[in-house]
Design a protein around this motif. Sequence first.
Motif, PDB file in Angstrom:
ATOM      1  N   VAL A 139       0.857  -1.180   0.000  1.00  0.00           N
ATOM      2  CA  VAL A 139       0.000   0.000   0.000  1.00  0.00           C
ATOM      3  C   VAL A 139       0.893   1.229   0.000  1.00  0.00           C
ATOM      4  CG1 VAL A 139      -1.710   1.314   1.290  1.00  0.00           C
ATOM      5  CG2 VAL A 139      -1.880  -1.165   1.194  1.00  0.00           C
ATOM      6  N   ARG A 140       0.644   2.147  -0.918  1.00  0.00           N
ATOM      7  CA  ARG A 140       1.474   3.351  -1.008  1.00  0.00           C
ATOM      8  C   ARG A 140       0.650   4.519  -1.544  1.00  0.00           C
ATOM      9  NH1 ARG A 140       5.808   1.585  -5.501  1.00  0.00           N
ATOM     10  NH2 ARG A 140       6.031  -0.088  -3.960  1.00  0.00           N
ATOM     11  N   PHE A 141       1.169   5.700  -1.341  1.00  0.00           N
ATOM     12  CA  PHE A 141       0.538   6.898  -1.884  1.00  0.00           C
ATOM     13  C   PHE A 141       1.405   7.417  -3.018  1.00  0.00           C
ATOM     14  CE2 PHE A 141      -0.453  11.401  -2.186  1.00  0.00           C
ATOM     15  CZ  PHE A 141      -1.841  11.402  -2.138  1.00  0.00           C
ATOM     16  N   ASN A 142       0.834   7.453  -4.219  1.00  0.00           N
ATOM     17  CA  ASN A 142       1.581   7.889  -5.394  1.00  0.00           C
ATOM     18  C   ASN A 142       1.587   9.420  -5.440  1.00  0.00           C
ATOM     19  OD1 ASN A 142       2.283   8.616  -8.141  1.00  0.00           O
ATOM     20  ND2 ASN A 142       1.973   6.460  -8.666  1.00  0.00           N
ATOM     21  N   LEU A 143       2.755  10.011  -5.240  1.00  0.00           N
ATOM     22  CA  LEU A 143       2.851  11.472  -5.208  1.00  0.00           C
ATOM     23  C   LEU A 143       2.626  12.089  -6.576  1.00  0.00           C
ATOM     24  CD1 LEU A 143       5.934  11.896  -2.815  1.00  0.00           C
ATOM     25  CD2 LEU A 143       3.510  12.233  -2.285  1.00  0.00           C
ATOM     26  N   ARG A 144       3.044  11.388  -7.630  1.00  0.00           N
ATOM     27  CA  ARG A 144       2.879  11.953  -8.970  1.00  0.00           C
ATOM     28  C   ARG A 144       1.418  12.059  -9.364  1.00  0.00           C
ATOM     29  NH1 ARG A 144       6.477   8.377 -12.799  1.00  0.00           N
ATOM     30  NH2 ARG A 144       5.692   6.766 -11.390  1.00  0.00           N
ATOM     31  N   SER A 145       0.644  11.030  -9.030  1.00  0.00           N
ATOM     32  CA  SER A 145      -0.777  11.043  -9.385  1.00  0.00           C
ATOM     33  C   SER A 145      -1.669  11.476  -8.222  1.00  0.00           C
ATOM     34  CB  SER A 145      -1.206   9.654  -9.862  1.00  0.00           C
ATOM     35  OG  SER A 145      -1.048   8.707  -8.818  1.00  0.00           O
ATOM     36  N   ARG A 146      -1.069  11.685  -7.035  1.00  0.00           N
ATOM     37  CA  ARG A 146      -1.816  12.077  -5.827  1.00  0.00           C
ATOM     38  C   ARG A 146      -2.929  11.065  -5.535  1.00  0.00           C
ATOM     39  NH1 ARG A 146      -1.896  16.086  -9.219  1.00  0.00           N
ATOM     40  NH2 ARG A 146      -4.164  16.035  -9.382  1.00  0.00           N
ATOM     41  N   THR A 147      -2.608   9.776  -5.712  1.00  0.00           N
ATOM     42  CA  THR A 147      -3.619   8.719  -5.608  1.00  0.00           C
ATOM     43  C   THR A 147      -3.107   7.567  -4.744  1.00  0.00           C
ATOM     44  OG1 THR A 147      -4.348   9.249  -7.858  1.00  0.00           O
ATOM     45  CG2 THR A 147      -5.114   7.186  -6.930  1.00  0.00           C
ATOM     46  N   PRO A 148      -3.891   7.125  -3.755  1.00  0.00           N
ATOM     47  CA  PRO A 148      -3.509   5.918  -2.999  1.00  0.00           C
ATOM     48  C   PRO A 148      -3.535   4.694  -3.905  1.00  0.00           C
ATOM     49  CG  PRO A 148      -5.244   7.158  -1.877  1.00  0.00           C
ATOM     50  CD  PRO A 148      -5.120   7.729  -3.245  1.00  0.00           C
ATOM     51  N   GLN A 149      -2.566   3.821  -3.715  1.00  0.00           N
ATOM     52  CA  GLN A 149      -2.463   2.626  -4.533  1.00  0.00           C
ATOM     53  C   GLN A 149      -2.339   1.382  -3.661  1.00  0.00           C
ATOM     54  OE1 GLN A 149       0.528   4.521  -7.735  1.00  0.00           O
ATOM     55  NE2 GLN A 149       0.170   2.340  -7.990  1.00  0.00           N
ATOM     56  N   VAL A 150      -2.966   0.314  -4.104  1.00  0.00           N
ATOM     57  CA  VAL A 150      -2.762  -1.006  -3.526  1.00  0.00           C
ATOM     58  C   VAL A 150      -2.161  -1.877  -4.626  1.00  0.00           C
ATOM     59  CG1 VAL A 150      -3.844  -3.036  -2.515  1.00  0.00           C
ATOM     60  CG2 VAL A 150      -4.681  -0.759  -1.910  1.00  0.00           C
ATOM     61  N   LEU A 151      -0.956  -2.351  -4.402  1.00  0.00           N
ATOM     62  CA  LEU A 151      -0.283  -3.206  -5.376  1.00  0.00           C
ATOM     63  C   LEU A 151      -0.503  -4.658  -4.987  1.00  0.00           C
ATOM     64  CD1 LEU A 151       3.092  -1.278  -5.855  1.00  0.00           C
ATOM     65  CD2 LEU A 151       0.900  -0.948  -7.009  1.00  0.00           C
ATOM     66  N   VAL A 152      -0.985  -5.451  -5.921  1.00  0.00           N
ATOM     67  CA  VAL A 152      -1.316  -6.847  -5.646  1.00  0.00           C
ATOM     68  C   VAL A 152      -0.138  -7.735  -6.043  1.00  0.00           C
ATOM     69  CG1 VAL A 152      -3.759  -6.394  -5.995  1.00  0.00           C
ATOM     70  CG2 VAL A 152      -2.394  -7.222  -7.903  1.00  0.00           C
ATOM     71  N   ASP A 191      -9.263 -11.664  -0.474  1.00  0.00           N
ATOM     72  CA  ASP A 191      -8.193 -11.283   0.444  1.00  0.00           C
ATOM     73  C   ASP A 191      -8.598 -10.014   1.180  1.00  0.00           C
ATOM     74  OD1 ASP A 191      -6.789 -13.411  -0.534  1.00  0.00           O
ATOM     75  OD2 ASP A 191      -5.487 -12.214  -1.834  1.00  0.00           O
ATOM     76  N   ILE A 192      -8.490 -10.024   2.494  1.00  0.00           N
ATOM     77  CA  ILE A 192      -8.811  -8.858   3.312  1.00  0.00           C
ATOM     78  C   ILE A 192      -7.512  -8.334   3.908  1.00  0.00           C
ATOM     79  CG2 ILE A 192     -10.084  -8.009   5.311  1.00  0.00           C
ATOM     80  CD1 ILE A 192     -12.119 -10.233   4.820  1.00  0.00           C
ATOM     81  N   LEU A 193      -7.204  -7.059   3.658  1.00  0.00           N
ATOM     82  CA  LEU A 193      -5.962  -6.484   4.148  1.00  0.00           C
ATOM     83  C   LEU A 193      -6.180  -5.085   4.709  1.00  0.00           C
ATOM     84  CD1 LEU A 193      -3.959  -4.974   1.277  1.00  0.00           C
ATOM     85  CD2 LEU A 193      -5.728  -6.634   0.712  1.00  0.00           C
ATOM     86  N   SER A 194      -5.232  -4.628   5.499  1.00  0.00           N
ATOM     87  CA  SER A 194      -5.286  -3.293   6.083  1.00  0.00           C
ATOM     88  C   SER A 194      -4.930  -2.261   5.027  1.00  0.00           C
ATOM     89  CB  SER A 194      -4.312  -3.197   7.260  1.00  0.00           C
ATOM     90  OG  SER A 194      -4.158  -1.859   7.675  1.00  0.00           O
ATOM     91  N   THR A 195      -5.732  -1.180   4.960  1.00  0.00           N
ATOM     92  CA  THR A 195      -5.438  -0.125   3.994  1.00  0.00           C
ATOM     93  C   THR A 195      -4.309   0.783   4.474  1.00  0.00           C
ATOM     94  OG1 THR A 195      -7.202   1.193   4.991  1.00  0.00           O
ATOM     95  CG2 THR A 195      -7.759  -0.086   3.030  1.00  0.00           C
ATOM     96  N   LEU A 196      -3.917   0.661   5.746  1.00  0.00           N
ATOM     97  CA  LEU A 196      -2.833   1.487   6.279  1.00  0.00           C
ATOM     98  C   LEU A 196      -1.478   0.828   6.068  1.00  0.00           C
ATOM     99  CD1 LEU A 196      -4.450   2.695   9.624  1.00  0.00           C
ATOM    100  CD2 LEU A 196      -4.238   3.951   7.474  1.00  0.00           C
ATOM    101  N   SER A 197      -1.381  -0.455   6.413  1.00  0.00           N
ATOM    102  CA  SER A 197      -0.091  -1.142   6.342  1.00  0.00           C
ATOM    103  C   SER A 197       0.042  -2.072   5.149  1.00  0.00           C
ATOM    104  CB  SER A 197       0.136  -1.944   7.626  1.00  0.00           C
ATOM    105  OG  SER A 197      -0.858  -2.974   7.736  1.00  0.00           O
ATOM    106  N   GLY A 198      -1.083  -2.475   4.581  1.00  0.00           N
ATOM    107  CA  GLY A 198      -1.039  -3.455   3.509  1.00  0.00           C
ATOM    108  C   GLY A 198      -0.916  -4.874   4.001  1.00  0.00           C
TER     109      GLY A 198
END
Length: 370
Positions: A139-152, A191-198
Motif C-alpha cells: 500500500v502506497r501513496f503515489n505522489l505523482r498522481s496524488r492517488t492511494p495505490q494497492v499493489l497486488v 483477500d482482506i488487508l489493512s489499507t494502512l499497512s497493507g
Amino acid sequence: MKVNRLTDDHSVQDSTFLAVAVPRKRRRKSPLMFLLVILGVCVSTYYSIHAKSFQWENKGVEPRTSVAEAPLGGVFNIQLSAREDSLLARGISGRSFEINLTSGEINQLGLDSADAQLMIRNHRGPIVIASGNTDKYQVRFNLRSRTPQVLVPQLTEVTAACLMNNGEFIAIACRRDRSGVADHQDVFTVDILSTLSGELVKTVECPQIIFDIACDPETQTLYSATQFGLYAIEAGADTVKQVDSRSFRSVEIVAASRLLIAGHFNGETSAISMDTFEDLWITAVSKYGAIKALVCDPTGTIIATGGESSIVTLLDVSTGRTILALDQRGSAVNDLTFSSDGRLLFIARTDATVTATDVNSGATMHSISL
C-alpha cells in the motif's frame, strides 16, 4: 399545420413498409407470374399433406448489443476525485487517465506499477488497485498522481474490491494463475488487508470467480456476485456460504434500507432484503444481457443500472419503478458513478467515451472520448 400533398407515383418510398402498403397502378399479369403462383400452390399443398413429418426448429437467440464494440472494452472504470474537479478513468491495457472536468484536458496517470486493474470509491478519493512486482501486497501513496495505490502480488488478477470498517480494511476478490502447478486450476479468493499497512489479515477461498463484491456496513458481511450464486462471508468467518443460487453479475448495498440491489445476467435487477433474503421487487431492465454496473445515488433512493445494453436506467430503490431511461445511442456500459450532490451521473462505455448526464433532465452535459 402544413400538410404536404401526396404524389401520384408511389413506386419509391422512404419506408419499406410504406412501399408495400401503398397501392400501385395495376399492371398486366404475365404468363410467368401465373406459372409461379400455380407452383406455389402445389408446394403448399404438398407440405400440408405431409405436415406430420415437418416441424420448425425453435432456437434460442443470444442477446446482442445494437452497436459494434471498441477493441478491448473501451473505458472500464471511472471514479471522481475527492474534490470532484477531475475524473479518473481506467482504459485499455491498464492505462489510467485523469480528466479535468473544467477544462476537458486529459492526462495519463503516472503509476509506479505497469497496469491499473481496478479503481474503487472512497470519500477521501479513489483508490487504484494495480499490478505489483513482488509476491506480497503493498500500500502506497503515489505522489505523482496524488492517488492511494494497492499493489497486488504477481500473477494475481483482481476482479472486484470494496472497503470495509469505514475504510480501515479492503476486500479484494482475486483470480490467481496456477499454470505452473500440477492441477493447473485457478484459485479464486477474497483477500482482506489493512489499507494502512497493507498487511494481509485473512484469505477466504471461493468456488467461483467473483464479478462484484459489496460490504454490509452494519454486520461487516461481504456479499460476492458469481455466475452460480450469491455468496456471503460473515465477519470472523473463514469460509463462504451460498445465500442465493441465481446468477449474479453485480451487487450494490443500500445500507439505510437494508437492501442488496443485484444485477443479473438475464437483464433483471432485483432488491433483496438482507434480513430475510427475500426479493422485494424484480425489474426487467434490459433485454440485451447482463447488468454490469450498479450505483446508488447519495440519498439512497435511486439506483442507476447499466450493462450490455446502451441504455442506462434509473430505478426507485423502494419499488423498482423506472424513473428515467437514458438512451444516448452509445455502446454498452462498463461503469457508473454519481456526483456527491446526486445531480450528475457519469457513464463509462465500451466505445471509450465518458459522459456526464443531468439526472433530472436526462441531458448530456459533457462527453469525452479517450
